[in-house]
Write an enzyme that holds these catalytic residues in place. Structure first.
Site, PDB file in Angstrom:
ATOM      1  N   HIS A   1       2.971  -3.412   6.739  1.00 55.58           N
ATOM      2  CA  HIS A   1       1.804  -2.532   6.618  1.00 55.58           C
ATOM      3  C   HIS A   1       1.680  -1.609   7.827  1.00 55.58           C
ATOM      4  O   HIS A   1       2.238  -1.879   8.877  1.00 55.58           O
ATOM      5  CB  HIS A   1       0.529  -3.371   6.489  1.00 55.58           C
TER       6      HIS A   1
ATOM      7  N   GLU B   1       1.525  -5.581  10.778  1.00 54.16           N
ATOM      8  CA  GLU B   1       0.542  -4.471  10.715  1.00 54.16           C
ATOM      9  C   GLU B   1       0.755  -3.623  11.971  1.00 54.16           C
ATOM     10  O   GLU B   1       0.599  -4.124  13.079  1.00 54.16           O
ATOM     11  CB  GLU B   1      -0.862  -5.063  10.695  1.00 54.16           C
TER      12      GLU B   1
ATOM     13  N   GLU C   1       1.585   3.694   3.086  1.00 48.68           N
ATOM     14  CA  GLU C   1       1.936   3.157   4.408  1.00 48.68           C
ATOM     15  C   GLU C   1       3.458   3.189   4.505  1.00 48.68           C
ATOM     16  O   GLU C   1       4.168   2.371   3.924  1.00 48.68           O
ATOM     17  CB  GLU C   1       1.348   1.756   4.576  1.00 48.68           C
TER      18      GLU C   1
ATOM     19  N   HIS D   1       0.873  -1.180   0.000  1.00 42.92           N
ATOM     20  CA  HIS D   1       0.000   0.000   0.000  1.00 42.92           C
ATOM     21  C   HIS D   1       0.910   1.229   0.000  1.00 42.92           C
ATOM     22  O   HIS D   1       1.710   1.412   0.916  1.00 42.92           O
ATOM     23  CB  HIS D   1      -0.923  -0.012   1.223  1.00 42.92           C
TER      24      HIS D   1
END
Lengths: 308, 308
Positions: free
Chosen positions: A113, A174, A22, A19
């Protein structure tokens, strides 16, 4: 309980920018691409900036979410002139780092992420992967001052949609809270530390250490909850309630406030007791998710060691 | 000190979505457009979503930053086929809410912004506007549990580039921390409260109250500080140091850490003692600003009342 042998982990991929907004992964991968030398001689580390066009414009994606493109169906669908960039890129990455499910695939794929939610450090992986439970437990035990949690996705590998599913083993890191497009040193250092620990574990594993059987707590997805919306326009009519905001992984009980409408009314939770996560994640407004709910389970795992 | 009379404030504009990914203003304006009735009968309130195409794609802007387009020069430059959307939109907004500097302009223009920096609630306005000092002092006195600060821009009105400069009086509300694309109820409620207080002040002013002379603290811009960058690629090589992150408006002294490089080195501050703000603001990566520095000054102001 049985003991399980796994082949050594020789070929490792570390990916960021899957992404494009990020930033922890983007800067970690760029930094590794400058610095990283293979210290052991036995490990081959590939670093990949997954979605360069999205990174260049600092957006999650350019045409479609790359990290939903790694199902077997999408990876084998024909490319045409109208195929979105990210679907083409997923097939490129699958060729480079996979092919998914094959002997040629990376032994371990780590994808980095960020989230705007207050989730601390989470490892996300698929339920079939016992080795990940060991890596998770190792990282958690070495970072006692940080909340380190595991989120386990219970999806068959063929339907697994995220990049880490391309490796023989894989997990996503994450970390949050961090706004999109912003790099925070504290979050950067958490990711760096967890990666260093993952590589420490890999070295120990490859060198013949036995990792004992044990158990860990993990969270498994139950359902997503959308914002209240205006039925006519589809626009949201409430924000996450201040009591739920930043309260990821704190048990949510029937009657707890979950939304505060723009005109001031509180909406209360009326479901089963569960653990909220991805609370007010930026990217999930468009996928109609105000927060997700998980159950907490205990996972037991056998002892493992390398099969040379 | 002299007493100053101002004409009543009858025509007020409240704008949001000037930056399309700053959600407090977007949702407040939408909510007002549904609900607001003119309670006093004497006030005319215009609500404006300033940059709808940017709001629709949840980006700061589509072609150029709308909130830099309100200088006299740009407002009077000819429109051609290649004029960016936001420059055209600025002229539309100037026709609707101004023209800037004219008798027809809104009496007061309030523009709502968010920042990823930990700046609390700030009122930003131009140095020439004594009335704003009164409104600022009023809001600050009624919100004692929140840090409320004033940032004063010392620029001639003709060169003032931001939307609020179109009104006879104007200020921007800048609130954070909130990630772009995310709506937090706590931040939303801060903005709502400060707007309610501004309108309370306006009612009192229009009804003939005298507001006493006094003084307030305010911050004035000194300079911007960029991230350390790779001279070859232009890429940043360090993040804001954890000790500076979230420390907006805390005095920065020579020797304090300001950056932490990706390889772990600390960069220390070696300038004059000043107050940092907009620390790690997302939108300022592209304008090469890691943080801004301000001086703290004391502003004195005369008593004011309405001239009917």
């Amino acid at each position: 309980m049985e003991h399980i042998f796994f082949p050594p982990l020789s070929r490792i991929a570390v990916c960021g920018g899957t992404h494009g907004n990020e930033m922890s992964g983007v800067y970690l991968v760029r930094e590794w691409q400058k610095q990283k030398v293979d210290e052991s001689g036995a490990l081959s580390i590939t670093t990949v900036l997954s979605n360069p066009p999205a990174v260049n414009v600092c957006r999650r994606y350019t045409q479609t979410d790359l990290n939903r493109c790694f199902t077997n169906a999408l990876l084998s669908s024909p490319i045409t002139d109208t195929t979105p960039y990210e679907m083409r890129r997923a097939q490129e990455l699958n060729a480079q780092l996979g092919p998914k499910g094959s002997e040629k695939a990376m032994d371990l794929l780590i994808d980095i992420h960020n989230t705007t939610a207050n989730m601390g450090l989470c490892l996300i992986f698929y339920s079939s992967d016992l080795m990940m439970l060991h890596i998770y437990k190792y990282i958690q035990s070495k970072m006692p001052s940080v909340p380190v949690r595991a989120i386990i996705m219970d999806i068959p590998l063929s339907e697994a949609f995220s990049l880490e599913s391309v490796g023989k083993h894989g997990f996503a890191i994450e970390v949050g809270p961090q706004p999109n497009g912003v790099l925070r040193a504290d979050i950067f250092n958490l990711v760096k530390k967890s990666l260093d620990l993952a590589f420490e574990w890999i070295q120990e594993f490859n060198s013949g250490c036995t990792f004992k059987a044990g158990e860990v707590e993990a969270f498994t997805f139950v359902k997503s909850v959308d914002y209240p919306r205006d039925p006519a326009t589809g626009e949201i009519t409430a924000a996450i309630h201040p009591q739920l905001q930043d309260a990821d992984f704190k048990l949510l009980r029937r009657g707890d406030p979950i939304f505060l409408s723009f005109s001031g009314e509180t909406v209360k939770y009326d479901g089963e007791d569960n653990y909220p996560y991805f609370v007010n994640e930026c990217a999930y407004y468009e996928s109609k998710t105000a927060f997700k709910l998980a159950e907490k389970t205990t996972m037991t795992f056998p002892s493992i060691s390398v099969k040379n």
